[in-house]
Motif scaffolding. Structure first.
Motif, PDB file in Angstrom:
ATOM      1  N   UNK A  74       0.810  -1.228   0.000  1.00 28.92           N
ATOM      2  CA  UNK A  74       0.000   0.000   0.000  1.00 28.92           C
ATOM      3  C   UNK A  74       0.842   1.276   0.000  1.00 28.92           C
ATOM      4  N   UNK A  75       2.097   1.189   0.418  1.00 28.89           N
ATOM      5  CA  UNK A  75       2.963   2.375   0.407  1.00 28.89           C
ATOM      6  C   UNK A  75       3.938   2.381  -0.760  1.00 28.89           C
ATOM      7  N   UNK A  76       3.724   1.490  -1.731  1.00 33.03           N
ATOM      8  CA  UNK A  76       4.493   1.571  -2.958  1.00 33.03           C
ATOM      9  C   UNK A  76       5.482   0.467  -3.255  1.00 33.03           C
ATOM     10  N   UNK A  77       5.632  -0.504  -2.362  1.00 28.72           N
ATOM     11  CA  UNK A  77       6.514  -1.633  -2.657  1.00 28.72           C
ATOM     12  C   UNK A  77       5.916  -2.412  -3.825  1.00 28.72           C
ATOM     13  N   UNK A  78       6.739  -2.752  -4.807  1.00 30.21           N
ATOM     14  CA  UNK A  78       6.243  -3.459  -5.994  1.00 30.21           C
ATOM     15  C   UNK A  78       6.177  -4.968  -5.788  1.00 30.21           C
ATOM     16  N   UNK A  79       7.153  -5.526  -5.055  1.00 33.56           N
ATOM     17  CA  UNK A  79       7.206  -6.974  -4.817  1.00 33.56           C
ATOM     18  C   UNK A  79       7.654  -7.218  -3.384  1.00 33.56           C
ATOM     19  N   UNK A  80       6.873  -8.008  -2.652  1.00 42.15           N
ATOM     20  CA  UNK A  80       7.172  -8.356  -1.265  1.00 42.15           C
ATOM     21  C   UNK A  80       7.287  -9.868  -1.169  1.00 42.15           C
ATOM     22  N   UNK A  81       8.443 -10.356  -0.702  1.00 42.15           N
ATOM     23  CA  UNK A  81       8.635 -11.777  -0.452  1.00 42.15           C
ATOM     24  C   UNK A  81       8.935 -11.951   1.015  1.00 42.15           C
ATOM     25  N   UNK A  82       8.146 -12.787   1.684  1.00 38.71           N
ATOM     26  CA  UNK A  82       8.340 -13.059   3.099  1.00 38.71           C
ATOM     27  C   UNK A  82       8.736 -14.504   3.309  1.00 38.71           C
TER      28      UNK A  82
END
Length: 80
Positions: A19-27
């Motif tokens: 929601x704040x602009x990260x394009x890809x999140x891997x956890x």
């Protein structure tokens, strides 16, 4: 911007990151279970100070990955 979050728990911060602009999140987390609702922490009030309170996050990890296909990936297991 890409984020790799090691030890992310059940991943609720992934939605905030997107929601704040990260394009890809891997956890990555050995204890993640994408079929159950995550827990989030908030600070509760107590007479002598504050303490963390866990509350259920309204979505499972699978819900979050489905809502943001190709942007959120939550992976269980250990990695060497």
């Amino acid at each position: 911007l890409r984020v790799l979050d090691v030890g992310m728990g059940q991943g609720p911060v992934s939605v905030v990151a997107i929601s704040v602009g990260v394009k890809h999140y891997t956890g990555l987390d050995p204890a993640v279970n994408v079929s159950i609702n995550a827990q989030t922490r908030r600070i509760g009030q107590f007479k002598n100070g504050s303490f963390p309170v866990k509350e259920p996050f309204p979505f499972t990890g699978q819900d979050m990955m489905n809502a943001y296909p190709g942007q959120i990936k939550l992976l269980p297991g250990t990695f060497e």
